[in-house]
Design a protein around this motif. Structure first.
Motif, short mmCIF file in Angstrom:
data_model
loop_
_atom_site.label_atom_id
_atom_site.label_comp_id
_atom_site.label_asym_id
_atom_site.label_seq_id
_atom_site.Cartn_x
_atom_site.Cartn_y
_atom_site.Cartn_z
N GLY A 114 0.93 -1.00 0.03
CA GLY A 114 0.19 0.09 0.10
C GLY A 114 0.96 1.51 0.04
N ALA A 115 1.81 1.35 0.91
CA ALA A 115 2.61 2.55 1.01
C ALA A 115 3.42 2.61 -0.20
CB ALA A 115 3.42 2.42 2.22
N THR A 116 3.97 1.58 -0.51
CA THR A 116 4.80 1.49 -1.88
C THR A 116 4.00 1.94 -3.09
OG1 THR A 116 6.09 -0.51 -1.15
CG2 THR A 116 5.99 -0.17 -3.61
N THR A 117 2.89 1.64 -3.42
CA THR A 117 2.20 2.14 -4.64
C THR A 117 1.67 3.55 -4.34
OG1 THR A 117 0.21 0.83 -3.66
CG2 THR A 117 1.53 -0.54 -5.20
N LEU A 118 1.18 3.82 -3.07
CA LEU A 118 0.83 5.12 -2.93
C LEU A 118 1.96 6.03 -3.21
CD1 LEU A 118 -1.28 4.66 0.56
CD2 LEU A 118 -2.19 5.60 -1.78
N ARG A 119 3.25 5.82 -2.77
CA ARG A 119 4.22 6.48 -3.12
C ARG A 119 4.44 6.78 -4.38
NH1 ARG A 119 7.67 8.17 1.22
NH2 ARG A 119 9.59 8.56 -0.50
N ALA A 120 4.29 5.77 -5.34
CA ALA A 120 4.66 5.59 -6.87
C ALA A 120 3.68 6.66 -7.49
CB ALA A 120 4.42 4.22 -7.34
N HIS A 121 2.42 6.50 -6.84
CA HIS A 121 1.29 7.24 -7.56
C HIS A 121 1.39 8.68 -7.21
CE1 HIS A 121 -2.78 8.15 -9.21
NE2 HIS A 121 -3.25 8.40 -8.03
N LEU A 122 1.61 8.94 -5.73
CA LEU A 122 1.57 10.46 -5.46
C LEU A 122 2.88 11.23 -5.50
CD1 LEU A 122 -0.82 9.73 -2.35
CD2 LEU A 122 -1.62 10.84 -4.33
N LEU A 123 3.96 10.43 -5.61
CA LEU A 123 5.07 11.03 -5.60
C LEU A 123 5.95 11.03 -6.91
CD1 LEU A 123 6.43 10.36 -1.94
CD2 LEU A 123 5.53 12.34 -2.77
N HIS A 124 5.65 9.71 -7.47
CA HIS A 124 6.44 9.63 -8.77
C HIS A 124 5.67 9.58 -9.89
CE1 HIS A 124 10.04 8.06 -6.32
NE2 HIS A 124 9.09 7.39 -5.60
N GLY A 125 4.46 9.98 -9.74
CA GLY A 125 3.65 10.20 -10.93
C GLY A 125 3.12 8.97 -11.71
N CYS A 126 3.14 7.68 -11.26
CA CYS A 126 2.53 6.68 -11.82
C CYS A 126 0.84 6.94 -11.90
CB CYS A 126 2.82 5.40 -11.10
SG CYS A 126 4.65 5.18 -11.17
N GLU A 127 0.34 6.53 -12.94
CA GLU A 127 -1.05 6.54 -13.07
C GLU A 127 -1.77 5.38 -12.96
OE1 GLU A 127 -2.64 9.40 -13.01
OE2 GLU A 127 -0.95 10.69 -13.38
N PHE A 128 -2.78 5.19 -12.41
CA PHE A 128 -3.47 3.68 -12.09
C PHE A 128 -4.95 4.03 -12.74
CE2 PHE A 128 -1.06 3.35 -8.05
CZ PHE A 128 0.01 3.18 -8.57
N GLU A 129 -5.28 2.95 -13.25
CA GLU A 129 -6.83 3.07 -13.89
C GLU A 129 -7.80 2.71 -12.73
OE1 GLU A 129 -10.05 3.27 -16.28
OE2 GLU A 129 -7.73 3.56 -16.98
#
Length: 271
Positions: free
Chosen positions: A103-118
């Protein structure tokens, strides 16, 4: 039938990562947590693979991925590696399911590294402070002492620790497979390094940003989680401010192994 298998080795900034993919359809990425590996998804992958191209990997320091003494595997590193794995797979907007510190890993990827999720599912995740336990903190302070335990005592400790996450029984072979990576020559010291590298600042950085999640989200939570109470899941859902919250009756911290049919049903309904 689609199934779990690690058939690829990917070079990342945190070391070599064992990865796999199966099934056909839109891309879906599974992010495991502590102290598991991608094997923790193996009972839901067949159902998911009937509708999706399912991608998974063992995070650096875990499972069959590289483990070494000078390796950093804290949540900041894992968030960056998740972004690297999406780039490696050429996935621009996958569906994502995350468990525990995934959870924390993917939240950081999304919110800090700009990864987009469907679409995005958070399953019994580590995302909000405080997390860990008195035992977790104690081991982190005395890593060298624990790394010196005789192998049979270390094996018993790992098995008991994993058992403490469950609200009920899981298959004996599943429990053995979760324990096994931590009993090898490189796995045993890596197990204790994870305690030492745990740091709440890496969740603190993203907690104020939960309302900025840029996709549909569902929070799933085993009602009887002995590690992270369901109240924490409800608080996370409130902090996100959208999507829905679904309790999983009778399940603990490892719903995907404790109740794989229910978890697969909830995931397929939402994703």
């Amino acid at each position: 039938m689609a199934g779990w298998s690690l058939t690829e080795t990917v070079k990342t900034s945190a070391g070599a990562v064992a990865a796999g993919a199966t099934g056909d359809g839109p891309p879906l990425v599974l992010a495991h947590g502590w102290p598991w590996s991608s094997y923790s998804w193996h009972r839901v992958i067949p159902a998911l693979g009937e509708r999706f191209r399912v991608h998974f990997y063992d995070m650096p320091g875990y499972g069959r991925s590289e483990k070494r003494g000078d390796q950093r595997t804290s949540l900041d590193v894992q968030g960056a590696v998740f972004a690297e794995m999406l780039a490696h797979w050429k996935l621009e907007r996958p569906r994502v399911v995350a468990h525990d510190f995934g959870g924390a890993t993917t939240l950081r990827a999304h919110l800090l590294h700009g990864c987009e999720f469907e679409r995005y599912v958070l399953l019994n995740v580590v995302a909000m402070r405080p997390w860990g336990s008195d035992f977790f903190e104690h081991v982190g302070k005395h890593v060298e002492a624990f790394q010196g335990l005789p192998p049979h005592i270390h094996a018993a400790l790992v098995d008991a620790y994993i058992g403490g996450a469950l609200a009920g029984d899981i298959a004996a072979e599943d429990r053995e497979a979760l324990v096994a990576p931590w009993l090898t020559e490189d796995g045993a010291p890596s197990f204790y390094r994870q305690f030492a590298q745990a740091d709440e600042r890496y969740t603190a950085e993203v907690e104020p940003m939960f309302g900025d999640i840029r996709c549909d989200v569902r929070v799933l939570w085993g009602e009887d989680d002995p590690w992270i109470p369901i109240a924490r899941g409800r608080a996370l859902h409130e902090a996100i401010g959208k999507g829905d919250f679904r309790p999983l009756p009778g399940l603990g911290h490892l719903p995907q192994l404790e109740g794989p049919e229910l978890v697969a049903k909830e995931l397929l309904e939402f994703l």
